[in-house]
Design a protein around this motif. Sequence first.
Motif, PDB file in Angstrom:
ATOM      1  N   GLY A 180      -1.031  -5.227   1.788  1.00 29.77           N
ATOM      2  CA  GLY A 180      -0.121  -5.427   0.657  1.00 29.77           C
ATOM      3  C   GLY A 180       0.676  -6.707   0.781  1.00 29.77           C
ATOM      4  O   GLY A 180       1.751  -6.833   0.202  1.00 29.77           O
ATOM      5  N   LYS A 181       0.153  -7.665   1.506  1.00 26.16           N
ATOM      6  CA  LYS A 181       0.883  -8.928   1.726  1.00 26.16           C
ATOM      7  C   LYS A 181       1.157  -9.662   0.422  1.00 26.16           C
ATOM      8  O   LYS A 181       2.269 -10.122   0.177  1.00 26.16           O
ATOM      9  CB  LYS A 181       0.088  -9.857   2.668  1.00 26.16           C
ATOM     10  CG  LYS A 181      -0.135  -9.313   4.050  1.00 26.16           C
ATOM     11  CD  LYS A 181      -0.969 -10.259   4.881  1.00 26.16           C
ATOM     12  CE  LYS A 181      -2.373 -10.470   4.305  1.00 26.16           C
ATOM     13  NZ  LYS A 181      -3.182  -9.242   4.275  1.00 26.16           N
ATOM     14  N   SER A 182       0.122  -9.786  -0.406  1.00 27.22           N
ATOM     15  CA  SER A 182       0.309 -10.520  -1.663  1.00 27.22           C
ATOM     16  C   SER A 182       1.309  -9.785  -2.549  1.00 27.22           C
ATOM     17  O   SER A 182       2.166 -10.406  -3.192  1.00 27.22           O
ATOM     18  CB  SER A 182      -1.023 -10.657  -2.403  1.00 27.22           C
ATOM     19  OG  SER A 182      -1.957 -11.318  -1.578  1.00 27.22           O
ATOM     20  N   THR A 183       1.196  -8.473  -2.571  1.00 29.35           N
ATOM     21  CA  THR A 183       2.116  -7.651  -3.365  1.00 29.35           C
ATOM     22  C   THR A 183       3.553  -7.860  -2.891  1.00 29.35           C
ATOM     23  O   THR A 183       4.463  -8.079  -3.691  1.00 29.35           O
ATOM     24  CB  THR A 183       1.729  -6.157  -3.215  1.00 29.35           C
ATOM     25  OG1 THR A 183       0.345  -6.017  -3.514  1.00 29.35           O
ATOM     26  CG2 THR A 183       2.549  -5.285  -4.127  1.00 29.35           C
ATOM     27  N   VAL A 184       3.734  -7.795  -1.575  1.00 26.86           N
ATOM     28  CA  VAL A 184       5.064  -7.959  -1.003  1.00 26.86           C
ATOM     29  C   VAL A 184       5.589  -9.380  -1.240  1.00 26.86           C
ATOM     30  O   VAL A 184       6.755  -9.571  -1.588  1.00 26.86           O
ATOM     31  CB  VAL A 184       5.033  -7.625   0.509  1.00 26.86           C
ATOM     32  CG1 VAL A 184       6.265  -8.147   1.219  1.00 26.86           C
ATOM     33  CG2 VAL A 184       4.891  -6.118   0.708  1.00 26.86           C
ATOM     34  N   PHE A 187       7.119  -1.729   6.580  1.00 24.23           N
ATOM     35  CA  PHE A 187       6.211  -0.665   6.162  1.00 24.23           C
ATOM     36  C   PHE A 187       6.095  -0.710   4.651  1.00 24.23           C
ATOM     37  O   PHE A 187       7.098  -0.593   3.944  1.00 24.23           O
ATOM     38  CB  PHE A 187       6.765   0.700   6.562  1.00 24.23           C
ATOM     39  CG  PHE A 187       6.697   0.966   8.036  1.00 24.23           C
ATOM     40  CD1 PHE A 187       5.546   1.486   8.603  1.00 24.23           C
ATOM     41  CD2 PHE A 187       7.781   0.684   8.853  1.00 24.23           C
ATOM     42  CE1 PHE A 187       5.483   1.725   9.969  1.00 24.23           C
ATOM     43  CE2 PHE A 187       7.718   0.917  10.221  1.00 24.23           C
ATOM     44  CZ  PHE A 187       6.575   1.444  10.775  1.00 24.23           C
ATOM     45  N   ASN A 188       4.876  -0.882   4.181  1.00 23.94           N
ATOM     46  CA  ASN A 188       4.664  -0.920   2.732  1.00 23.94           C
ATOM     47  C   ASN A 188       4.320   0.482   2.248  1.00 23.94           C
ATOM     48  O   ASN A 188       3.185   0.936   2.379  1.00 23.94           O
ATOM     49  CB  ASN A 188       3.548  -1.922   2.420  1.00 23.94           C
ATOM     50  CG  ASN A 188       3.352  -2.110   0.937  1.00 23.94           C
ATOM     51  OD1 ASN A 188       4.172  -1.679   0.135  1.00 23.94           O
ATOM     52  ND2 ASN A 188       2.256  -2.763   0.574  1.00 23.94           N
ATOM     53  N   ASN A 189       5.332   1.172   1.709  1.00 17.60           N
ATOM     54  CA  ASN A 189       5.199   2.586   1.349  1.00 17.60           C
ATOM     55  C   ASN A 189       4.727   2.801  -0.081  1.00 17.60           C
ATOM     56  O   ASN A 189       4.861   1.909  -0.919  1.00 17.60           O
ATOM     57  CB  ASN A 189       6.565   3.268   1.463  1.00 17.60           C
ATOM     58  CG  ASN A 189       6.931   3.640   2.894  1.00 17.60           C
ATOM     59  OD1 ASN A 189       6.305   3.167   3.844  1.00 17.60           O
ATOM     60  ND2 ASN A 189       7.924   4.479   3.036  1.00 17.60           N
TER      61      ASN A 189
HETATM   62  N1  LIG Z   1       0.027   2.531  -3.868  1.00 18.65           N
HETATM   63  C1  LIG Z   1       0.327   1.325  -3.430  1.00 18.65           C
HETATM   64  N2  LIG Z   1      -0.598   0.362  -3.509  1.00 18.65           N
HETATM   65  C2  LIG Z   1      -0.301  -0.856  -3.062  1.00 18.65           C
HETATM   66  C3  LIG Z   1       0.972  -1.144  -2.496  1.00 18.65           C
HETATM   67  N3  LIG Z   1       0.975  -2.431  -2.123  1.00 18.65           N
HETATM   68  C4  LIG Z   1      -0.223  -2.934  -2.434  1.00 18.65           C
HETATM   69  N4  LIG Z   1      -1.002  -2.004  -3.017  1.00 18.65           N
HETATM   70  C5  LIG Z   1      -2.375  -2.164  -3.501  1.00 18.65           C
HETATM   71  O1  LIG Z   1      -3.193  -2.429  -2.398  1.00 18.65           O
HETATM   72  C6  LIG Z   1      -4.183  -3.397  -2.711  1.00 18.65           C
HETATM   73  C7  LIG Z   1      -4.073  -4.553  -1.708  1.00 18.65           C
HETATM   74  O2  LIG Z   1      -2.836  -5.218  -1.898  1.00 18.65           O
HETATM   75  P1  LIG Z   1      -2.665  -6.788  -1.619  1.00 18.65           P
HETATM   76  O3  LIG Z   1      -1.256  -7.104  -1.846  1.00 18.65           O
HETATM   77  O4  LIG Z   1      -3.686  -7.552  -2.358  1.00 18.65           O
HETATM   78  O5  LIG Z   1      -3.000  -6.807  -0.060  1.00 18.65           O
HETATM   79  P2  LIG Z   1      -3.271  -8.071   0.900  1.00 18.65           P
HETATM   80  O6  LIG Z   1      -4.722  -8.107   1.148  1.00 18.65           O
HETATM   81  O7  LIG Z   1      -2.535  -7.724   2.175  1.00 18.65           O
HETATM   82  O8  LIG Z   1      -2.734  -9.277   0.234  1.00 18.65           O
HETATM   83  C8  LIG Z   1      -3.908  -3.839  -4.129  1.00 18.65           C
HETATM   84  O9  LIG Z   1      -4.786  -3.142  -4.970  1.00 18.65           O
HETATM   85  C9  LIG Z   1      -2.473  -3.410  -4.368  1.00 18.65           C
HETATM   86  O10 LIG Z   1      -2.232  -3.119  -5.709  1.00 18.65           O
HETATM   87  C10 LIG Z   1       1.939  -0.092  -2.429  1.00 18.65           C
HETATM   88  O11 LIG Z   1       3.052  -0.248  -1.943  1.00 18.65           O
HETATM   89  N5  LIG Z   1       1.550   1.129  -2.904  1.00 18.65           N
END
Ligand SMILES: Nc1nc2c(ncn2[C@@H]2O[C@H](COP(=O)(O)OP(=O)(O)O)[C@@H](O)[C@H]2O)c(=O)[nH]1
Length: 340
Positions: A12-16, A189-191
């Motif tokens: 969830g790095k990009s999301t965070v 922790f990405n919850n």
């Molecule tokens: N349920 C849920 N899904 C998440 C969360 N964070 C990320 N995701 C999903 O996990 C997938 C990978 O997230 P991304 O941010 O791309 O991960 P990265 O590979 O570490 O950059 C995506 O489909 C996000 O929408 C979260 O906190 N909860």
Amino acid sequence: MKLGIIGLPSAGKSTVFEALTQTISMAEKKGENRINTMQVPDERLAALSNMFEPKKTIFARVEYFLPGMMGSLKDQKIWTQVRDCHALIHVIRNFSGYGFDEPMPLDDFNALDQELILADLMVIEKRMERIEQDRQRGKKEYAEELALLNQCLKHLENEMPLRKFPELTEAPALKGYGFVSAQPVLVLFNNDDEDDRLPVIENLTNKEDCMVIRGKLEQELAQMSAEEAEDFLTEFKISASATDRVIQRSCELLGLISFFTFVKKEVKAWNVKQGTVAVDAADVIHSDMKRGFIRAEVIAYNDLIEAGSYQEARKKGTVRLEGKNYTVQDGDVITFRFNV
Ligand SMILES: Nc1nc2c(ncn2[C@@H]2O[C@H](COP(=O)(O)OP(=O)(O)O)[C@@H](O)[C@H]2O)c(=O)[nH]1
Ligand SMILES: [Mg+2]
């Protein structure tokens, strides 16, 4: 302050990153670095701004860096890129569903920590080869550096990150190395959306600095108007947005304090390490200020607010003159006197 965001794929790095920097995904390209700066929130700065009515109010800033190479952990380029970060934010997947397995936070943490350890091992091995070649050619001795490197090597071979041995890595002979396993880490922790608790995981939550973010939720929050956000914060019982919380924790982790300066045009906040002396604080602003340092005129934030204005504070005698070696305190309002 520069913070590097690291983690396993799909943690969830990009999301965070988007939650923390309040940016919207612009179809992130694979392998491309992302970088963005945010203000370090500080209510005191707003109060000072009210008092001095400057043209500009300038917050201290934090820079978030997300290396684009995080898909290929063995690529040493990632680790070279995060070497100049002041701290690392290690994002750990703690959500499931959507085709994801049950989260394994401890395993994930260790897996990436081992990569940091490996990266440092490689740096040391390379350096040692170099030193050996130099020695054979009769160049200078590197006794001290070698002894320190050997100590590092021993810890790394025991799978211990160097951040557990700050007295070792802060030795002057090792200053230039920028070991990645020595960087302070904030474990994030990405919850899942519904879950705001910090999991209790022996060997992790009691050993590292940990906090929770609900990445996806906060990413949505970051993209709302202030009004929408307020309702959202109440609904999900979020006390402050992740942006503020993560910045605050990062400052704590790094032992940073703030001081303030004011000139006619601007009031400005600066971050320095706890224990910084006046002359080094001046250096953060401009090297001339250090070179020509004469005195620092200092008043504690609370004293200034209590006095109501700088002139009143002067009358009350709460504005002091301090020398080069004065240890700057959090909240100090400082005017540097210098001459170059
Ligand atoms: N349920 C849920 N899904 C998440 C969360 N964070 C990320 N995701 C999903 O996990 C997938 C990978 O997230 P991304 O941010 O791309 O991960 P990265 O590979 O570490 O950059 C995506 O489909 C996000 O929408 C979260 O906190 N909860
Ligand atoms: Mg990503």
